[in-house]
Scaffold this active site. Structure first.
Site, PDB file in Angstrom:
ATOM      1  N   TYR A 130      -7.639  24.330  96.634  1.00 23.61           N
ATOM      2  CA  TYR A 130      -7.477  24.889  97.983  1.00 23.61           C
ATOM      3  C   TYR A 130      -6.912  26.304  97.928  1.00 23.61           C
ATOM      4  CZ  TYR A 130      -6.177  25.403 102.869  1.00 23.61           C
ATOM      5  OH  TYR A 130      -6.080  25.847 104.164  1.00 23.61           O
ATOM      6  N   TRP A 132      -7.142  30.543 100.019  1.00 23.23           N
ATOM      7  CA  TRP A 132      -7.904  31.564 100.737  1.00 23.23           C
ATOM      8  C   TRP A 132      -8.663  32.498  99.812  1.00 23.23           C
ATOM      9  CZ3 TRP A 132      -7.792  34.331 105.794  1.00 23.23           C
ATOM     10  CH2 TRP A 132      -7.640  33.429 106.867  1.00 23.23           C
TER      11      TRP A 132
END
Ligand SMILES: Nc1nc2c(c(=O)[nH]1)N[C@H]1C(S)=C(S)[C@@H](COP(=O)(O)OP(=O)(O)OC[C@H]3O[C@@H](n4cnc5c(=O)[nH]c(N)nc54)[C@H](O)[C@@H]3O)O[C@H]1N2
Ligand SMILES: Nc1nc2c(c(=O)[nH]1)N[C@H]1C(S)=C(S)[C@@H](COP(=O)(O)OP(=O)(O)OC[C@H]3O[C@@H](n4cnc5c(=O)[nH]c(N)nc54)[C@H](O)[C@@H]3O)O[C@H]1N2
Ligand SMILES: [Mo]
Length: 792
Positions: A130, A132
């Site tokens: 996980y 960005w």
């Protein structure tokens, strides 16, 4: 190229006039920037002249590239290098990292993948990864790692997000469709300006959050879009513990509320409307199901507790008269019930979303222009500005043969409790037995709650491989670190979500010598694993970017939109403006004709009561919105007994994106002497005997950190706010429970699921003790960790 550690970084104000200087434009998650490049190195960063709001997070961006914190060679943790992988009890973060040759590092990763897969199976590899990452359609780290791991036999994946983990799971039951779809169904700022009268904003729509946008943005327009509403006479009411959560230009009335109690306030507003018969009966009967059952709960017919303004006042601290006035206003005016995402990042975080949607359905504004339910307006730049997407192609990830997955925030539980089961959205999942963790583009030592628990969990797997560009916390806690090029050192296509510009990302400078992109590193390992051809399909990075562009051009041509030739496109500094597709206003259509335009719920209507969710039998998420008192909040007996207990909120930082380049000038400018701030009410600070700039110790049973005091009158008393993303900096790296010197709130937050339904992050449900700290050792978060070269 020279030694990157000694390469002189230009000062931000050094606007180079030399004839040899060139301006290169590229895009980050926090905006589009022009870099002055001379002698092959970036010397200055500036926002494009037509984007005056864009400079906020750019300050010093070019200085991060040749920074001493840059990792320029692969590294392996000493114990792992000397003794090989072992089960449990590893000392990650507490041992020197040893520099190794590239070929050696690639061989180690390839051999370890082979060993773990053959000894323990493909379900022993966790590749959720996980995070960005960075802007760019091709070099997107998660797409790269998932494509790589899929071709290698698959991986245990993760579902949902930290951002909206509760909404993503509960709203499909209530409103239908994908949980992420809600952003495109929300009323947009322009519609609110034109038709709206009132925005009741739970948690606000802080402009700091609009400084970022996944995939980038060409111009920052959120401030003007919000202001246009105020200029048009829309009334803003901010329900939040923090006054800064709406821009002062919006002239909002501020209603401070105890954290975690918004559901009670919404239920009482709904209860008032029900008791007075002011709800939108026609819409409720025609377009919703389950209202009668919910109404009997509001009136207290089943639990003996009518949800009155007085009841909510006791829980939330909002005066009963205010609750009543707000409920009346909502039913008389064209209203948006608007919620920040952080409301759901709390225990029972499903409830405010379900209650908010229900209140909107009762209000009379749902499905009418400029009114209804908004889930996350301005939470990133594009939300509320545009609906839909440009439809730009992305890297195909292939198919994952492994079925096992976890709800994303349950990563520590998975590593600690293999074989245990967990409830999730009507399923019972079994935690797999993970031996190898592979991460690229995310930082669990930023995003995960209860970092001391994470550290215990992190020490269990046999091997952890990380790609990153700097000595970030996650790189420091790896066994094998492969350094990669930064987004400013790659060519790519940028297409921000809910943005309208397709832009070429032009590399600003070359990466330090020998440093690959994520793609390049995976291609090397794929070659050693025997699937190079399948991974690269015979293309290099440039070939792939051209392929994605060609695919995009073909898709757009089918929609009647023509793109220029790629070699022409990359020369266009402003890229190409594209129309967005998708993003229907499904509630307007529902109101117009529910038979013809059903929602994607079992009934086709808004499910104020959901038979599906009720059927799961979860005590912590029953069949309609309810108030459940959290385990940690200011209304608890524990908080009542001790006035030095504070409710800690950890919100998004204004000076950076999460933990990314936390050492940059823009991020450091928001700190106090290189440490994160804790915002306290002046009265609380006085009572504790501390003043602005003083260092305090913030602690609870889970952990402790230091933080520097910043006082204000714009916060509810007994609430403390810290930004997330300061680099985790424990006094004794690798030892769970060690004092964090930087001020990372996740050493304090609880790692519990929102409920058995979504199992999402509950970061905001957190009580802490704040007290003066006699000692204030400096944070060493931005010092280069101990490394050495491998013996020849
Ligand atoms: N207490 C608390 N915790 C929270 C939150 C909160 O509100 N409170 N918010 C949560 C939310 S909403 C989110 S989204 C998460 C965010 O959590 P993350 O998305 O994990 O945070 P980032 O700091 O963006 O991590 C990105 C990492 O990837 C690296 N990186 C960037 N680009 C690339 C690339 O191209 N390749 C590789 N290999 N690496 C790259 C960066 O250096 C950085 O280390 O945090 C969550 N955590
Ligand atoms: N500058 C910047 N912007 C960002 C990001 C970043 O890292 N930096 N991250 C982006 C990401 S990934 C995401 S998911 C979004 C997150 O968007 P959000 O989760 O909505 O943002 P936060 O800043 O965490 O929270 C907004 C405000 O909610 C308020 N709040 C917290 N708890 C409560 C409560 O119980 N009740 C009420 N009424 N209010 C409460 C707090 O005062 C806080 O300031 O932001 C995005 N925007
Ligand atoms: Mo997020």
């Amino acid at each position: 190229m020279g030694d990157p550690k000694s390469a002189g970084a230009a000062r931000p104000d050094e606007r180079v006039a030399a004839a040899s200087a060139e301006i290169r434009r590229t895009t980050t998650h926090w905006g589009t920037y022009d870099f002055t490049v001379r002698d092959g190195r970036a010397r200055a960063t500036a926002a494009p002249p037509d984007n005056p709001f864009g400079q906020t997070l750019a300050n010093g961006l070019h200085e991060t590239l040749d920074h001493p914190l840059r990792i320029v060679r692969p590294h392996v943790r000493e114990g792992w290098l000397e003794h090989g992988p072992r089960v449990g009890g590893n000392r990650r973060g507490g041992e020197p990292m040893v520099e190794v040759e590239w070929d050696h590092a690639y061989d180690l990763v390839a051999r370890e993948l082979a060993r773990v897969r053959s000894e323990h199976g493909d379900e022993a590899v966790f590749g959720g990864s996980y995070g960005w990452g960075s802007a760019g359609r091709f070099h997107h780290a998660q797409s790269q790692i998932h494509r790589f791991l899929n071709l290698d036999g698959g991986y245990v994946s993760s579902r949902n997000s930290y951002s909206v983990g509760a909404q993503e799971v509960v709203l499909p039951h209530v409103l239908g469709g994908p949980g992420m779809g809600m952003f495109d169904w929300s009323p947009q700022w322009s519609e609110i300006a034109e038709h709206g009268e009132l925005v009741v904003s739970f948690g606000g729509a802080p402009l700091k959050n609009t400084r970022v946008n996944q995939g980038g943005m060409r111009r920052n327009r959120a401030a003007e879009a919000q202001r246009a509403c105020a200029d048009a006479g829309v009334r803003f009411v901010l329900v939040s513990p923090l006054r800064d959560d709406l821009a002062p230009e919006l002239r909002a009335e501020w209603i401070p509320i105890r954290p975690g109690t918004d559901t009670a306030l919404m239920l009482a507003m709904a209860g008032h409307l029900a008791a007075e018969g002011r709800e939108d009966r026609e819409f409720l009967e025609r377009c919703c199901v389950g209202y009668e059952r919910f109404r009997s709960y509001l009136l207290g017919e089943r639990d003996g507790v009518p949800k009155t303004p007085e009841w909510a006042a006791e829980i939330s601290g909002v005066p009963a008269a205010t609750v009543r006035e707000l409920a009346e206003a909502v039913s008389h005016r064209r209203t948006v019930v608007s919620l920040t995402w952080s409301l759901q990042r709390a225990q029972y975080g499903e409830q405010p979303y379900w209650a908010g949607a229900t209140l909107a359905a009762m209000s009379g504004s749902m499905g009418r222009p400029g009114g209804g339910f908004a889930a996350g307006l301005s939470m990133t730049h594009g939300i509320g500005l545009h609906r839909g997407s440009m439809g730009v192609a992305s890297l195909p990830q292939g198919r994952n043969p492994v079925r096992a997955f976890i709800p994303v925030a349950r990563v520590s539980d998975m590593l600690l409790r293999p074989g245990d089961t967990v409830d999730y959205d009507g399923e019972v999942l079994t935690y797999p037995d993970i031996r190898l963790v592979y991460w690229a583009g995310g930082n669990p030592f930023h995003h995960q709650q209860d970092l001391n628990k994470l550290l215990r969990a992190w020490n269990r797997p046999e091997t952890i491989v990380v790609h990153d560009s700097w000595w970030t916390p996650v790189a420091r806690y790896a066994d094998i670190v492969l350094p990669v090029a930064t987004p400013l050192e790659r060519d790519d296509l940028a297409a921000g979500s809910r943005d309208t510009t397709l832009l070429a990302m032009r590399r600003v400078q070359d990466p330090p010598e020998g440093i690959p992109t994520d793609f390049g590193a995976f291609a090397e390992i794929a070659a050693r694993r025997g699937f190079a051809e399948q991974f690269t399909e015979g293309l290099d990075a440039d070939g792939w970017v051209r392929r994605l562009f060609a695919e995009t051009a073909a898709r757009l041509a089918a929609r009647g939109v023509e793109l220029p030739d790629y070699d022409e496109f990359v020369k266009l500094p402003d890229g190409v403006e594209l129309p967005l597709r998708g993003g229907d206003d499904i509630f307007a259509k529902l109101r117009e004709n529910p038979e013809a335009n059903p929602l994607a719920t079992p009934s086709g209507r808004i499910e104020i009561f959901s038979g599906t969710v009720a059927g799961f039998g979860y005590d912590d998420c029953p069949g309609h919105a309810v108030w459940l008192a959290p385990t940690e909040w200011l209304g608890s007996a524990e908080a009542a007994a001790d006035e030095n207990l504070f409710h800690l909120l950890s919100h998004q930082p204004r000076g950076r994106l999460h933990s990314q380049i936390d050492f940059s000038a823009a991020s450091l400018a928001t700190k106090i002497d290189g440490r994160e701030a804790i915002v306290l009410h002046v009265d609380d600070a006085n009572r504790l005997g501390v003043a602005d700039g003083d260092v305090v110790r913030v602690s609870n049973a889970r952990g402790a950190c230091l933080a520097a005091v910043r006082t204000t009158e714009g916060i509810l008393r007994r609430v403390a706010v810290m930004a997330t993303g300061g680099w985790y900096d424990p006094v004794s790296p690798g030892e769970p429970g060690s004092l964090d010197l930087q001020g990372n709130p996740n050493v304090l937050t609880p790692d519990i699921g929102t409920s058995r339904l979504a199992q999402a992050s509950s970061a905001q449900t957190c009580l802490v003790r704040v007290g003066a700290s006699p000692e204030a050792p400096r944070s060493r978060a931005y010092e280069v960790p101990v490394t050495r070269r491998a013996a020849p």
